[in-house]
Design a protein around this motif. Sequence first.
Motif, PDB file in Angstrom:
ATOM      1  N   ASN A  88       0.828  -1.212   0.000  1.00 32.83           N
ATOM      2  CA  ASN A  88       0.000   0.000   0.000  1.00 32.83           C
ATOM      3  C   ASN A  88       0.864   1.265   0.000  1.00 32.83           C
ATOM      4  O   ASN A  88       0.476   2.288   0.538  1.00 32.83           O
ATOM      5  CB  ASN A  88      -0.929  -0.017   1.226  1.00 32.83           C
ATOM      6  CG  ASN A  88      -1.990   1.052   1.142  1.00 32.83           C
ATOM      7  OD1 ASN A  88      -2.651   1.202   0.133  1.00 32.83           O
ATOM      8  ND2 ASN A  88      -2.138   1.815   2.222  1.00 32.83           N
ATOM      9  N   ILE A  89       2.017   1.207  -0.596  1.00 34.59           N
ATOM     10  CA  ILE A  89       2.924   2.360  -0.637  1.00 34.59           C
ATOM     11  C   ILE A  89       2.442   3.309  -1.731  1.00 34.59           C
ATOM     12  O   ILE A  89       2.355   2.924  -2.893  1.00 34.59           O
ATOM     13  CB  ILE A  89       4.367   1.896  -0.883  1.00 34.59           C
ATOM     14  CG1 ILE A  89       4.853   1.075   0.322  1.00 34.59           C
ATOM     15  CG2 ILE A  89       5.281   3.090  -1.147  1.00 34.59           C
ATOM     16  CD1 ILE A  89       6.166   0.381   0.109  1.00 34.59           C
ATOM     17  N   THR A  90       2.107   4.537  -1.335  1.00 33.40           N
ATOM     18  CA  THR A  90       1.523   5.491  -2.284  1.00 33.40           C
ATOM     19  C   THR A  90       2.186   6.863  -2.264  1.00 33.40           C
ATOM     20  O   THR A  90       1.892   7.688  -3.130  1.00 33.40           O
ATOM     21  CB  THR A  90       0.026   5.686  -1.973  1.00 33.40           C
ATOM     22  OG1 THR A  90      -0.110   6.149  -0.625  1.00 33.40           O
ATOM     23  CG2 THR A  90      -0.751   4.392  -2.137  1.00 33.40           C
ATOM     24  N   ILE A  91       3.045   7.113  -1.314  1.00 33.11           N
ATOM     25  CA  ILE A  91       3.602   8.458  -1.135  1.00 33.11           C
ATOM     26  C   ILE A  91       5.111   8.423  -1.374  1.00 33.11           C
ATOM     27  O   ILE A  91       5.778   7.480  -0.922  1.00 33.11           O
ATOM     28  CB  ILE A  91       3.337   8.959   0.302  1.00 33.11           C
ATOM     29  CG1 ILE A  91       1.845   8.940   0.606  1.00 33.11           C
ATOM     30  CG2 ILE A  91       3.908  10.342   0.530  1.00 33.11           C
ATOM     31  CD1 ILE A  91       1.543   9.203   2.063  1.00 33.11           C
ATOM     32  N   PRO A  92       5.669   9.428  -2.027  1.00 31.51           N
ATOM     33  CA  PRO A  92       7.130   9.485  -2.163  1.00 31.51           C
ATOM     34  C   PRO A  92       7.798   9.446  -0.784  1.00 31.51           C
ATOM     35  O   PRO A  92       7.375  10.129   0.146  1.00 31.51           O
ATOM     36  CB  PRO A  92       7.374  10.832  -2.852  1.00 31.51           C
ATOM     37  CG  PRO A  92       6.089  11.138  -3.562  1.00 31.51           C
ATOM     38  CD  PRO A  92       5.001  10.547  -2.693  1.00 31.51           C
ATOM     39  N   GLY A  93       8.793   8.594  -0.640  1.00 34.78           N
ATOM     40  CA  GLY A  93       9.499   8.455   0.631  1.00 34.78           C
ATOM     41  C   GLY A  93       8.957   7.340   1.506  1.00 34.78           C
ATOM     42  O   GLY A  93       9.631   6.872   2.424  1.00 34.78           O
ATOM     43  N   GLU A  94       7.749   6.898   1.229  1.00 35.05           N
ATOM     44  CA  GLU A  94       7.135   5.847   2.050  1.00 35.05           C
ATOM     45  C   GLU A  94       7.834   4.504   1.837  1.00 35.05           C
ATOM     46  O   GLU A  94       8.037   3.745   2.798  1.00 35.05           O
ATOM     47  CB  GLU A  94       5.647   5.733   1.723  1.00 35.05           C
ATOM     48  CG  GLU A  94       4.877   4.834   2.656  1.00 35.05           C
ATOM     49  CD  GLU A  94       3.379   4.870   2.403  1.00 35.05           C
ATOM     50  OE1 GLU A  94       2.646   4.308   3.227  1.00 35.05           O
ATOM     51  OE2 GLU A  94       2.923   5.454   1.382  1.00 35.05           O
ATOM     52  N   ALA A  95       8.246   4.208   0.623  1.00 33.26           N
ATOM     53  CA  ALA A  95       8.916   2.930   0.341  1.00 33.26           C
ATOM     54  C   ALA A  95      10.218   2.818   1.140  1.00 33.26           C
ATOM     55  O   ALA A  95      10.530   1.745   1.684  1.00 33.26           O
ATOM     56  CB  ALA A  95       9.196   2.794  -1.155  1.00 33.26           C
ATOM     57  N   LYS A  96      10.949   3.908   1.233  1.00 30.10           N
ATOM     58  CA  LYS A  96      12.211   3.895   1.989  1.00 30.10           C
ATOM     59  C   LYS A  96      11.934   3.648   3.476  1.00 30.10           C
ATOM     60  O   LYS A  96      12.661   2.893   4.131  1.00 30.10           O
ATOM     61  CB  LYS A  96      12.951   5.212   1.797  1.00 30.10           C
ATOM     62  CG  LYS A  96      14.301   5.234   2.458  1.00 30.10           C
ATOM     63  CD  LYS A  96      15.066   6.508   2.168  1.00 30.10           C
ATOM     64  CE  LYS A  96      16.443   6.389   2.783  1.00 30.10           C
ATOM     65  NZ  LYS A  96      16.912   7.586   3.383  1.00 30.10           N
ATOM     66  N   LEU A  97      10.897   4.275   4.007  1.00 27.71           N
ATOM     67  CA  LEU A  97      10.545   4.060   5.411  1.00 27.71           C
ATOM     68  C   LEU A  97      10.141   2.608   5.661  1.00 27.71           C
ATOM     69  O   LEU A  97      10.547   2.006   6.658  1.00 27.71           O
ATOM     70  CB  LEU A  97       9.402   4.990   5.830  1.00 27.71           C
ATOM     71  CG  LEU A  97       9.736   6.454   6.005  1.00 27.71           C
ATOM     72  CD1 LEU A  97       8.464   7.271   6.232  1.00 27.71           C
ATOM     73  CD2 LEU A  97      10.692   6.647   7.165  1.00 27.71           C
ATOM     74  N   VAL A  98       9.359   2.056   4.760  1.00 24.21           N
ATOM     75  CA  VAL A  98       8.905   0.673   4.919  1.00 24.21           C
ATOM     76  C   VAL A  98      10.092  -0.278   4.817  1.00 24.21           C
ATOM     77  O   VAL A  98      10.188  -1.246   5.577  1.00 24.21           O
ATOM     78  CB  VAL A  98       7.801   0.332   3.892  1.00 24.21           C
ATOM     79  CG1 VAL A  98       7.463  -1.145   3.909  1.00 24.21           C
ATOM     80  CG2 VAL A  98       6.551   1.164   4.167  1.00 24.21           C
ATOM     81  N   SER A  99      11.012  -0.006   3.909  1.00 22.00           N
ATOM     82  CA  SER A  99      12.211  -0.833   3.779  1.00 22.00           C
ATOM     83  C   SER A  99      13.055  -0.772   5.059  1.00 22.00           C
ATOM     84  O   SER A  99      13.548  -1.802   5.537  1.00 22.00           O
ATOM     85  CB  SER A  99      13.035  -0.368   2.578  1.00 22.00           C
ATOM     86  OG  SER A  99      14.241  -1.087   2.488  1.00 22.00           O
ATOM     87  N   SER A 100      13.212   0.419   5.599  1.00 21.01           N
ATOM     88  CA  SER A 100      13.959   0.574   6.858  1.00 21.01           C
ATOM     89  C   SER A 100      13.251  -0.148   8.000  1.00 21.01           C
ATOM     90  O   SER A 100      13.904  -0.783   8.837  1.00 21.01           O
ATOM     91  CB  SER A 100      14.113   2.057   7.205  1.00 21.01           C
ATOM     92  OG  SER A 100      14.863   2.722   6.226  1.00 21.01           O
ATOM     93  N   LEU A 101      11.937  -0.064   8.030  1.00 25.46           N
ATOM     94  CA  LEU A 101      11.156  -0.761   9.051  1.00 25.46           C
ATOM     95  C   LEU A 101      11.352  -2.268   8.922  1.00 25.46           C
ATOM     96  O   LEU A 101      11.553  -2.971   9.922  1.00 25.46           O
ATOM     97  CB  LEU A 101       9.678  -0.390   8.923  1.00 25.46           C
ATOM     98  CG  LEU A 101       8.713  -1.073   9.890  1.00 25.46           C
ATOM     99  CD1 LEU A 101       8.972  -0.639  11.318  1.00 25.46           C
ATOM    100  CD2 LEU A 101       7.275  -0.765   9.495  1.00 25.46           C
ATOM    101  N   GLN A 102      11.309  -2.778   7.706  1.00 23.91           N
ATOM    102  CA  GLN A 102      11.481  -4.214   7.501  1.00 23.91           C
ATOM    103  C   GLN A 102      12.881  -4.662   7.926  1.00 23.91           C
ATOM    104  O   GLN A 102      13.028  -5.705   8.574  1.00 23.91           O
ATOM    105  CB  GLN A 102      11.231  -4.575   6.038  1.00 23.91           C
ATOM    106  CG  GLN A 102      11.312  -6.074   5.795  1.00 23.91           C
ATOM    107  CD  GLN A 102      10.883  -6.469   4.407  1.00 23.91           C
ATOM    108  OE1 GLN A 102      10.809  -5.644   3.499  1.00 23.91           O
ATOM    109  NE2 GLN A 102      10.576  -7.738   4.223  1.00 23.91           N
ATOM    110  N   THR A 103      13.898  -3.901   7.597  1.00 21.38           N
ATOM    111  CA  THR A 103      15.267  -4.229   7.993  1.00 21.38           C
ATOM    112  C   THR A 103      15.394  -4.236   9.518  1.00 21.38           C
ATOM    113  O   THR A 103      15.984  -5.155  10.103  1.00 21.38           O
ATOM    114  CB  THR A 103      16.264  -3.225   7.380  1.00 21.38           C
ATOM    115  OG1 THR A 103      16.146  -3.282   5.954  1.00 21.38           O
ATOM    116  CG2 THR A 103      17.682  -3.512   7.795  1.00 21.38           C
TER     117      THR A 103
END
Length: 186
Positions: A88-103
């Motif tokens: 559900n990634i829809t906003i610029p910068g959200e993918a990076k946050l989700v990736s950091s969260l997953q790591t």
Amino acid sequence: GFGRLLVILLTMGILASVVLNQYSSTLETLFHENYKSVVYAQSMKDAIDEINDNIKQSLWSAEENAQIILFQKPISRFETQLNLEKSNITIPGEAKLVSSLQTAWLLYVGHLNEISKLSSEVERRAYYKTSLRSDQRELKSFAQDIIDINLGNITSVDGKAKESAKVARNAMAALIVTGITIAILF
């Protein structure tokens, strides 16, 4: 005369309806997607709190040498919410946050496995204080950042919605004036 006027007014009404429906649908989708991300991230924070409470209860229970009990339910809930957010990634910068969260989550799960292997209560408590607490803070911080970016977008979209509504009203007024002008000329 009158037939042409009727056709013109019907055409303008249909065009205005299409434009308003398009704006409405787009805004509804944006609000819904951002709201879902906020819910997913809050659920992840709640799961981390539940895991933390379970660990603290095990570490500081009255039982001598109580074992760390890793409850699978909050771990599974976190992972489910993380997967939902990843889709559900829809906003610029959200993918990076989700990736950091997953790591950070993968590191945290590794630390959870490590603490459960430690045999002494003193070692487990020290490991909790040195590793798990900082992991938990980092996870909750990333989840909060996801909440903040999505709430910020909702607020931004609200402003855009008002501006779009103003543009749509102006466009409808222009269409009506144009239609009336054309009807008068013909």
